[in-house]
Design an enzyme around this catalytic site. Structure first.
Site, PDB file in Angstrom:
ATOM      1  CG  HIS A 191      -1.942   1.087   1.406  1.00 25.77           C
ATOM      2  ND1 HIS A 191      -3.353   0.916   1.528  1.00 25.77           N
ATOM      3  CD2 HIS A 191      -1.787   2.298   1.394  1.00 25.77           C
ATOM      4  CE1 HIS A 191      -3.966   2.127   1.546  1.00 25.77           C
ATOM      5  NE2 HIS A 191      -3.017   3.127   1.328  1.00 25.77           N
ATOM      6  CG  HIS A 237       4.387   2.731   2.791  1.00 24.21           C
ATOM      7  ND1 HIS A 237       4.078   1.586   2.048  1.00 24.21           N
ATOM      8  CD2 HIS A 237       5.614   2.443   3.060  1.00 24.21           C
ATOM      9  CE1 HIS A 237       4.921   0.744   2.171  1.00 24.21           C
ATOM     10  NE2 HIS A 237       5.924   1.164   2.845  1.00 24.21           N
TER      11      HIS A 237
END
Ligand code: AMP
Length: 114
Positions: A98, A100
Protein backbone atom coordinates in the site's frame (compact mmCIF):
# COMPACT_ATOMS: atom_id res chain seq x y z
CA UNK A 1 -8.75 -3.38 0.08
CA UNK A 2 -9.94 -6.02 2.56
CA UNK A 3 -6.70 -7.83 3.34
CA UNK A 4 -4.33 -4.84 3.21
CA UNK A 5 -2.78 -4.08 6.61
CA UNK A 6 -2.62 -0.32 5.96
CA UNK A 7 -6.25 -0.26 4.77
CA UNK A 8 -7.10 -1.99 8.07
CA UNK A 9 -5.20 0.72 9.96
CA UNK A 10 -7.14 3.42 8.12
CA UNK A 11 -10.42 1.68 9.01
CA UNK A 12 -9.33 1.39 12.67
CA UNK A 13 -9.32 -2.41 12.59
CA UNK A 14 -5.63 -2.46 13.55
CA UNK A 15 -4.44 0.06 16.17
CA UNK A 16 -1.97 2.75 15.19
CA UNK A 17 -0.35 5.81 16.66
CA UNK A 18 -2.01 8.46 14.52
CA UNK A 19 -0.28 11.79 13.99
CA UNK A 20 -2.51 13.23 11.26
CA UNK A 21 -5.62 12.43 9.26
CA UNK A 22 -7.76 14.18 6.67
CA UNK A 23 -10.15 13.03 3.98
CA UNK A 24 -7.30 11.92 1.68
CA UNK A 25 -4.40 10.75 3.84
CA UNK A 26 -3.55 9.06 7.13
CA UNK A 27 -0.22 9.41 8.97
CA UNK A 28 0.98 7.28 11.87
CA UNK A 29 4.14 6.28 13.71
CA UNK A 30 6.10 3.39 12.25
CA UNK A 31 5.90 0.38 14.56
CA UNK A 32 9.63 -0.28 14.08
CA UNK A 33 11.14 3.22 14.03
CA UNK A 34 14.48 3.77 12.30
CA UNK A 35 14.84 7.30 13.67
CA UNK A 36 13.47 9.38 16.57
CA UNK A 37 10.81 10.64 14.16
CA UNK A 38 9.54 7.93 11.82
CA UNK A 39 6.08 8.53 10.44
CA UNK A 40 4.34 6.75 7.59
CA UNK A 41 2.08 8.87 5.36
CA UNK A 42 -0.37 6.90 3.26
CA UNK A 43 -3.21 7.67 0.87
CA UNK A 44 -6.62 6.50 2.06
CA UNK A 45 -7.29 5.12 -1.39
CA UNK A 46 -5.49 1.81 -1.95
CA UNK A 47 -2.59 2.36 -4.34
CA UNK A 48 -0.26 -0.63 -4.44
CA UNK A 49 3.05 1.11 -5.08
CA UNK A 50 4.77 3.99 -6.85
CA UNK A 51 4.37 1.95 -10.03
CA UNK A 52 0.66 2.76 -9.92
CA UNK A 53 0.99 6.54 -9.71
CA UNK A 54 -0.57 8.11 -12.80
CA UNK A 55 -2.29 11.27 -14.05
CA UNK A 56 -5.55 10.24 -12.37
CA UNK A 57 -4.21 9.79 -8.84
CA UNK A 58 -1.20 12.16 -8.96
CA UNK A 59 -2.96 14.84 -6.90
CA UNK A 60 -2.72 12.66 -3.80
CA UNK A 61 1.08 12.64 -4.13
CA UNK A 62 1.42 16.42 -3.99
CA UNK A 63 -0.99 16.42 -1.05
CA UNK A 64 1.14 13.81 0.76
CA UNK A 65 4.22 16.02 0.32
CA UNK A 66 2.36 19.03 1.73
CA UNK A 67 1.33 16.90 4.73
CA UNK A 68 4.93 15.70 5.11
CA UNK A 69 6.22 19.27 5.07
CA UNK A 70 3.65 20.34 7.67
CA UNK A 71 4.35 17.32 9.89
CA UNK A 72 8.12 17.94 9.70
CA UNK A 73 7.48 21.41 11.16
CA UNK A 74 5.04 20.14 13.79
CA UNK A 75 7.35 17.31 14.86
CA UNK A 76 10.35 19.63 15.15
CA UNK A 77 12.59 18.24 12.40
CA UNK A 78 12.07 20.85 9.67
CA UNK A 79 15.03 22.98 10.69
CA UNK A 80 17.54 20.17 11.31
CA UNK A 81 16.49 18.24 8.22
CA UNK A 82 14.72 15.05 7.35
CA UNK A 83 14.18 12.46 4.64
CA UNK A 84 11.07 11.36 2.76
CA UNK A 85 11.43 7.81 1.42
CA UNK A 86 9.33 5.59 -0.77
CA UNK A 87 10.36 1.97 -1.24
CA UNK A 88 8.95 0.39 -4.39
CA UNK A 89 8.87 -3.31 -5.12
CA UNK A 90 10.96 -6.18 -3.87
CA UNK A 91 14.45 -4.85 -4.60
CA UNK A 92 13.35 -1.41 -3.45
CA UNK A 93 12.60 -2.87 -0.02
CA UNK A 94 8.80 -2.47 -0.09
CA UNK A 95 7.25 -4.83 2.47
CA UNK A 96 3.69 -3.46 2.59
CA UNK A 97 1.83 -3.24 -0.70
CA UNK A 98 0.00 0.00 0.00
CA UNK A 99 1.80 3.13 -1.20
CA UNK A 100 3.51 4.86 1.74
CA UNK A 101 6.08 7.54 2.35
CA UNK A 102 8.44 7.34 5.32
CA UNK A 103 9.14 10.69 7.03
CA UNK A 104 12.40 10.22 8.94
CA UNK A 105 14.30 12.66 11.12
CA UNK A 106 15.74 13.49 14.50
CA UNK A 107 19.20 12.03 13.85
CA UNK A 108 21.94 12.19 11.21
CA UNK A 109 20.77 10.08 8.29
CA UNK A 110 23.48 8.38 6.27
CA UNK A 111 23.67 8.49 2.48
CA UNK A 112 23.69 6.46 0.33
CA UNK A 113 21.28 4.01 1.96
CA UNK A 114 22.31 0.33 2.13
P1 AMP B 1 8.37 -0.63 3.60
O1 AMP B 1 9.43 -1.59 4.05
O2 AMP B 1 8.90 0.58 2.88
O3 AMP B 1 7.26 -1.32 2.86
O4 AMP B 1 7.75 -0.03 4.93
C1 AMP B 1 6.74 -0.67 5.66
C2 AMP B 1 6.82 -0.11 7.04
O5 AMP B 1 5.61 -0.39 7.69
C3 AMP B 1 7.95 -0.68 7.89
O6 AMP B 1 8.83 0.36 8.28
C4 AMP B 1 7.21 -1.30 9.07
O7 AMP B 1 7.89 -1.15 10.29
C5 AMP B 1 5.89 -0.56 9.05
N1 AMP B 1 4.76 -1.25 9.64
C6 AMP B 1 4.33 -2.50 9.37
N2 AMP B 1 3.23 -2.79 10.09
C7 AMP B 1 2.96 -1.69 10.83
C8 AMP B 1 1.94 -1.36 11.78
N3 AMP B 1 0.98 -2.22 12.12
N4 AMP B 1 1.98 -0.13 12.35
C9 AMP B 1 2.95 0.74 12.02
N5 AMP B 1 3.92 0.50 11.13
C10 AMP B 1 3.93 -0.70 10.55
Amino acid sequence: MDSCIFCKIIRGEIPSSKVYEDDKVYAFRDINPEAPVHVLIIPKVHIKSANEINEENAEIISHIFIVASNLAKELGIAHSGYRIVNNCGEQGGQTVEHLHFHLLGGRDLTWPPG
